[in-house]
Design an enzyme around this catalytic site. Structure first.
Site, PDB file in Angstrom:
ATOM      1  N   HIS A 131       0.955  -1.201  -0.050  1.00  0.00           N
ATOM      2  CA  HIS A 131       0.098  -0.052   0.105  1.00  0.00           C
ATOM      3  C   HIS A 131       0.913   0.983   0.066  1.00  0.00           C
ATOM      4  O   HIS A 131       1.725   1.374   0.444  1.00  0.00           O
ATOM      5  CB  HIS A 131      -0.886   0.123   1.221  1.00  0.00           C
ATOM      6  CG  HIS A 131      -1.795   0.907   1.459  1.00  0.00           C
ATOM      7  ND1 HIS A 131      -1.593   2.465   1.605  1.00  0.00           N
ATOM      8  CD2 HIS A 131      -3.248   0.916   1.189  1.00  0.00           C
ATOM      9  CE1 HIS A 131      -2.606   3.073   1.807  1.00  0.00           C
ATOM     10  NE2 HIS A 131      -3.883   2.182   1.288  1.00  0.00           N
ATOM     11  N   ASP A 208       2.960  -4.089   8.662  1.00  0.00           N
ATOM     12  CA  ASP A 208       1.843  -3.243   8.183  1.00  0.00           C
ATOM     13  C   ASP A 208       0.643  -4.000   8.503  1.00  0.00           C
ATOM     14  O   ASP A 208       0.361  -4.963   7.516  1.00  0.00           O
ATOM     15  CB  ASP A 208       1.862  -2.769   6.787  1.00  0.00           C
ATOM     16  CG  ASP A 208       0.606  -2.189   6.269  1.00  0.00           C
ATOM     17  OD1 ASP A 208      -0.495  -2.085   7.130  1.00  0.00           O
ATOM     18  OD2 ASP A 208       0.533  -1.686   5.089  1.00  0.00           O
ATOM     19  N   GLN A 211      -4.627  -4.606   7.397  1.00  0.00           N
ATOM     20  CA  GLN A 211      -5.561  -5.658   7.037  1.00  0.00           C
ATOM     21  C   GLN A 211      -5.438  -6.859   7.699  1.00  0.00           C
ATOM     22  O   GLN A 211      -6.148  -7.674   7.361  1.00  0.00           O
ATOM     23  CB  GLN A 211      -5.536  -5.902   5.543  1.00  0.00           C
ATOM     24  CG  GLN A 211      -5.529  -4.637   4.658  1.00  0.00           C
ATOM     25  CD  GLN A 211      -7.010  -3.865   4.658  1.00  0.00           C
ATOM     26  OE1 GLN A 211      -7.933  -4.597   5.496  1.00  0.00           O
ATOM     27  NE2 GLN A 211      -7.135  -2.713   4.219  1.00  0.00           N
ATOM     28  N   LYS A 234     -10.892   0.579  10.260  1.00  0.00           N
ATOM     29  CA  LYS A 234     -10.866  -0.733   9.558  1.00  0.00           C
ATOM     30  C   LYS A 234     -11.294  -1.839  10.294  1.00  0.00           C
ATOM     31  O   LYS A 234     -11.437  -3.158  10.026  1.00  0.00           O
ATOM     32  CB  LYS A 234      -9.695  -0.963   8.906  1.00  0.00           C
ATOM     33  CG  LYS A 234      -9.333   0.024   8.053  1.00  0.00           C
ATOM     34  CD  LYS A 234      -7.998  -0.751   6.963  1.00  0.00           C
ATOM     35  CE  LYS A 234      -7.210   0.451   6.244  1.00  0.00           C
ATOM     36  NZ  LYS A 234      -8.117   0.735   4.957  1.00  0.00           N
ATOM     37  N   CYS A 373      -4.602   2.607  -3.633  1.00  0.00           N
ATOM     38  CA  CYS A 373      -3.329   2.945  -3.113  1.00  0.00           C
ATOM     39  C   CYS A 373      -2.427   1.737  -3.260  1.00  0.00           C
ATOM     40  O   CYS A 373      -1.383   1.728  -2.436  1.00  0.00           O
ATOM     41  CB  CYS A 373      -3.219   3.215  -1.481  1.00  0.00           C
ATOM     42  SG  CYS A 373      -4.839   4.494  -0.988  1.00  0.00           S
TER      43      CYS A 373
HETATM   44  C1  LIG Z   1      -2.244  -2.962   3.905  1.00  0.00           C
HETATM   45  C2  LIG Z   1      -2.533  -1.309   4.164  1.00  0.00           C
HETATM   46  N1  LIG Z   1      -1.715  -0.784   4.753  1.00  0.00           N
HETATM   47  C3  LIG Z   1      -1.934   0.690   4.907  1.00  0.00           C
HETATM   48  C4  LIG Z   1      -3.208   1.510   4.812  1.00  0.00           C
HETATM   49  C5  LIG Z   1      -3.150   2.849   5.182  1.00  0.00           C
HETATM   50  O1  LIG Z   1      -4.335   3.042   6.203  1.00  0.00           O
HETATM   51  P1  LIG Z   1      -4.617   4.423   6.767  1.00  0.00           P
HETATM   52  O2  LIG Z   1      -5.419   5.039   5.439  1.00  0.00           O
HETATM   53  O3  LIG Z   1      -5.739   4.117   7.574  1.00  0.00           O
HETATM   54  O4  LIG Z   1      -3.470   4.951   7.114  1.00  0.00           O
HETATM   55  C6  LIG Z   1      -4.168   0.599   4.447  1.00  0.00           C
HETATM   56  C7  LIG Z   1      -5.602   1.124   4.144  1.00  0.00           C
HETATM   57  O5  LIG Z   1      -6.254   1.095   3.068  1.00  0.00           O
HETATM   58  C8  LIG Z   1      -3.907  -0.622   4.080  1.00  0.00           C
HETATM   59  O6  LIG Z   1      -4.836  -1.392   3.440  1.00  0.00           O
END
Ligand SMILES: Cc1ncc(COP(=O)(O)O)c(C=O)c1O
Ligand SMILES: Cc1ncc(COP(=O)(O)O)c(C=O)c1O
Lengths: 415, 162, 415, 162
Positions: A131, A208, A211, A234, A373
């Site tokens: 992401h 990270d 998810q 989430k 993203c």
């Molecule tokens: C795997 C992963 N990393 C990071 C993020 C970023 O999350 P946030 O927008 O809450 O910072 C997301 C959110 O879509 C994600 O799915």
């Protein structure tokens, strides 16, 4: 809905659906089928009420003000920290820093840990499935320090190419970051094994978990990583709050991130000394009510049971993948595997992802369209954008059928 | 007109059989527009005879709305004077971007069928891609237009890529 | 409560009190007298309901997802930006960046503007009355760049020593930051005049408006500054959201702050280009519901009328200062002046601030005790800590009387 | 005991007339503790005779709770053996920091009157300042203790300065 009473009963969506007021919505003539859970989940009334109750009773500032409302607010805030830390099995509650979201957690580590330690010749290892939140901070920090950013490739199946990953891991690797679950492919990376390998070469490891924490039991001690970042919204919680867990020794060795009130120890005009973690990293007035809502969401999930939730989700995911396979011209990014989380990103030979999402929305089905993203990942699959259907504990087989029917309309009009 | 009717009767037809979708031999001016967050792209070529837009051609990729809107645009402006083209442009922008309730039906002709797009805020950028290329061409602006960074779009209809 | 109908009627607290559910609380045998408004204000039901309604109906992620809930969430978020920008008379809505709080706004400017421009020999000018949020970021950025941090002194009255300020302003001054209203002294700095002088020597100017935007009409164009930061929870809004206003040309010349999703333009593994302001500065999923609550608070204040609110507050402030003057051995930091905002920070000759706050709390009166994130200012007044009573639109003369009675108890026991 | 009674009958008396508040002539050990977010400070001096705490003296500034708690502490521990002192210390911490419902009345004696402090979370640090100095003295730890950074305090009772 008490785990102790019914330890082995499979989770049925009917158990939880009454808690989600949004599920009563109709979109035109259709019931809402909310399949955009990877982007944000719905919120149960227990979370909404926790926030409401906080504001209606003790909306004062924290930091141990000496009056009843401030004491209550401080207790609510710190008790939230404790429950969220326990949820990911953090050894100490003071290892849990409240952030805005996963993005801020990763930026904080990139800035306060990696930037101060990386030198030219050092390497940071990530993957092609990142992401943007776990990619751009590393682009910036490697560029600023003269370090090199390396990318582990993927198999055509979407799985991380472990051979490639190991071949890129070396004594030069000072930092490793990776998603536990990809937000596009739904693949689950073997973070525990990879962390052990990374630590063996002396690298610091961030997971990270945006998810994973919402969808499966996560134990930071078992993984063995140094940092782990996730977001509240989430996992049924409010927007504007996330968690960054870090091992205390590392946090304690880090300079502050933002500076200002409540992260200080003593201040003179010339010089400031800083508070211990976690306060050191929480400058200014925090998102108190959002923390309270975050913990209410954690309580809700704990009550449901993360194992039951995970089982139900992979069962429904299987059904979704089976049904999607019936649609001619539909390609899912990444191969299905047993136990795949409820994420399917797909494109159609005859219609653009944005048109697909538009038609689905017209029939009450909420999916996301775009690169989610993860633009480099899409390029890897020769795709500009996909439609993504993603599941959570309240979703039903009937909602999947509604998705399939919507895709039938798309085919009828475009095919 | 509801979404399905709009797609079925207008958009899909233009999407599958785009009009004026051949490059010109000797264009006077060429302009490009893209929409990185969606992947839409349009390259537009114009040839003028005196003050009239004698010929127009485009090549594009992207969603049905972006391509159909461009195709319909080429039909609407072909053969018109510069001033008429600008009128149509303004009327279309008012209808789709600003959501004018009473679009200028005279200037727009068949394009009024696209009025429903105004109610799909995430798609307004798509519908405007070819039109922004047209505006750039009239202004002889050589740089590729980027819808995601087009400040003539209201904030709520731009936004970074997700 | 509609400004148009009753343009000149003075604001009576009874008009607004029914909107604040917290005011029904009793602390032991006493009604709650909430006088900790400088730290955080109470929240009207209109704000609580706006958040509640958002979560109950469209708690989806923004960024123009193509489905009904996401469209609604995006509209709600962007319409909030528009209303808040209008409240401070920002020429363009895209000049308003959503932050967590004032602290984050100031850190963002220190990092993305000042840090990239300051060189050894350059100077940053602040004052001795700063809140830590407008002090520590400048300590850090001047230390990192080799620039010098200068402090304008105060008169014993608490007013900024303008001669000293002007004497420290020179061609070397590249950045000027100052509070519009001090959170301890309640003094109002002549920000418009000082901004003009600072701009005349070529400095960039930030106004810390955390204590002004909630209490008086503020117009960024009239002030003429380059940046202005404030917080939502200090003006009836939720925690976790603030605003940073910046002139578009400056914002446009700044690199991003945090990086990740939704602040990008295009991304490849090697290189990323960034979106325009304000998106460039809002990485990751934003605090959507908090933005909605922030705008609901702004609507509430607009409806009351900031002029009426300001008038009422200075009237009640006068009463508070008169009554406090009756207490023997009580010293207020800074002299009273006509039109002083409703802030009184005081110490007692015979009792420590923490004990005072404890006794007041026991009688239902909520005040703050400590250095109020202004430790250097307290040292200036030879004080370790003060008790601070601070007012907002719902406060009453009766609540001041309750404060005075509580101070009577303190005297009886300690005096 | 309600707050006013606690202050009126115990705290203010010790605050205004602190016991053992004179420095010792020949202390064996000295320890300091501060509470920067409140401004409390205590310097404690001890002299042992064999295993017994023969003499104790302190100088301090700060709120009534911090000073009274220190004053009462000196009375409670004076003349006791090291082990008895540790017992009292543990019992006091359990009562005030952990909020034990049934404090160890035998070890605590008069100190049980301080039980109400456990219900004032923001003041626990104040009440513990002198006691932390005592612990440091017994452990012969020369560095000044800082209550704001004392990790033996639960998170919710520390916190950065406001
Ligand atoms: C795997 C992963 N990393 C990071 C993020 C970023 O999350 P946030 O927008 O809450 O910072 C997301 C959110 O879509 C994600 O799915
Ligand atoms: C003058 C002033 N500046 C800055 C701040 C910091 O605000 P926040 O905690 O919302 O970042 C405050 C809040 O107390 C303040 O009063």
């Amino acid at each position: 809905m008490n785990e102790d009473e019914v330890p082995c009963t499979p989770l049925s969506p009917e158990e939880v659906r009454p808690d989600f007021p949004q599920l009563n919505r109709r979109i035109g003539d259709y019931p809402l089928a909310y399949l955009d859970n990877t982007a944000a989940t719905l919120k149960p009334r227990q979370v909404i009420e926790a926030i409401d109750h906080f504001y209606a009773t003790c909306p004062a500032n924290v930091h141990r003000g000496i009056h009843t409302l401030s004491e209550e607010a401080t207790d609510a805030y710190e008790s939230s920290r404790k429950r969220i830390a326990a949820f990911i099995h953090a050894p100490r509650e003071s290892e849990l820093i409240f952030t805005r979201n996963t993005t801020e957690g990763i930026n904080l580590v990139a800035d306060c840990w990696a930037r101060r330690r990386l030198k030219p010749g050092d390497e940071v290892l990530v993957t092609v499935m990142e992401h943007h939140a776990n990619l751009i901070p590393w682009q910036i920090v490697t560029e600023a320090t003269g370090a090199t950013l390396k990318f582990a490739r993927l198999h055509p199946s979407g799985q991380l190419d472990l051979d490639d990953w190991y071949s890129k891991l070396s004594e030069r690797t000072k930092f490793v970051s990776m998603p536990q679950v990809s937000n596009v492919l739904g693949v689950i990376n073997p973070v525990k094994t990879l962390t052990a390998a990374a630590k063996a070469v002396g690298a610091t490891v961030l997971v990270d978990a945006a998810q994973s924490v919402p969808h499966m039991p996560v134990d930071v001690v078992d993984i063995g990583c140094d940092f782990l970042a996730f977001s509240g919204y989430k996992l049924l919680g409010p927007f504007g709050i996330g968690g960054l867990w870090g091992r205390y020794e590392l946090l304690d060795a880090m300079p502050p991130y933002q500076t200002g009130g409540s992260m200080i120890h003593t201040v003179t005009l010339e010089k400031t000394t800083f508070a211990d973690p976690p306060q050191r990293f929480e400058a200014g007035t925090p998102s108190i009510a959002d923390a309270v809502g975050f913990a209410a969401a954690i309580d809700y999930l704990t009550n449901v049971g993360m194992d039951r939730l995970h089982q139900r989700e992979i069962e429904l995911s299987k059904y979704m993948h089976e049904r999607l396979a019936e649609i001619p011209g539909l390609r899912i990014l990444g191969e299905y595997f047993e136990g795949k989380p409820g994420i399917a990103s797909f494109d159609l030979a005859y219609a653009h992802a944005h048109d697909v999402a538009q038609f689905l929305s017209d029939e009450g089905v909420a999916v996301r369209a775009g690169h989610h993203c993860a633009e480099p990942l899409h390029h890897e699959f020769n795709s500009e954008s996909t439609s993504r259907a993603s599941l959570y504990l309240y979703n039903t087989e009937a909602e999947i059928d509604q998705l399939i029917a919507g895709l039938g309309t798309v085919r009828e009009i475009f095919g | 007109m509801d979404l399905k009717t709009l797609y079925r009767e207008v958009i899909v037809d233009h999407y599958k059989k785009p009009r004026n979708s051949t490059p010109l031999d000797h264009p006077d001016v060429e302009a490009k527009c893209k929409n990185p967050s969606c992947g839409d792209r349009v390259t537009l070529q114009l040839r003028f005879a005196n003050d009239n837009l004698a010929e127009i051609g485009f090549i594009g990729v992207g969603c049905a709305i972006s391509q159909a809107s461009t195709s319909m645009m080429t039909q609407a402006v072909k053969g018109k004077s510069r001033e008429e083209v600008r009128q149509i442009m303004t009327a279309f922008r008012e209808m789709v971007v600003e959501g004018a309730e009473q679009p200028d039906a005279e200037a727009l002709g068949d394009l009024v069928t696209m009025q429903g797009i105004a109610k799909l805020p995430a798609r307004v950028k798509c519908a405007m891609c070819g039109w922004s290329a047209l505006e750039a061409a009239l202004d002889e602006q050589s740089e590729e237009v980027d819808m995601d960074q087009d400040t003539s779009m209201p904030e709520a209809k731009r936004g970074g890529g997700m």
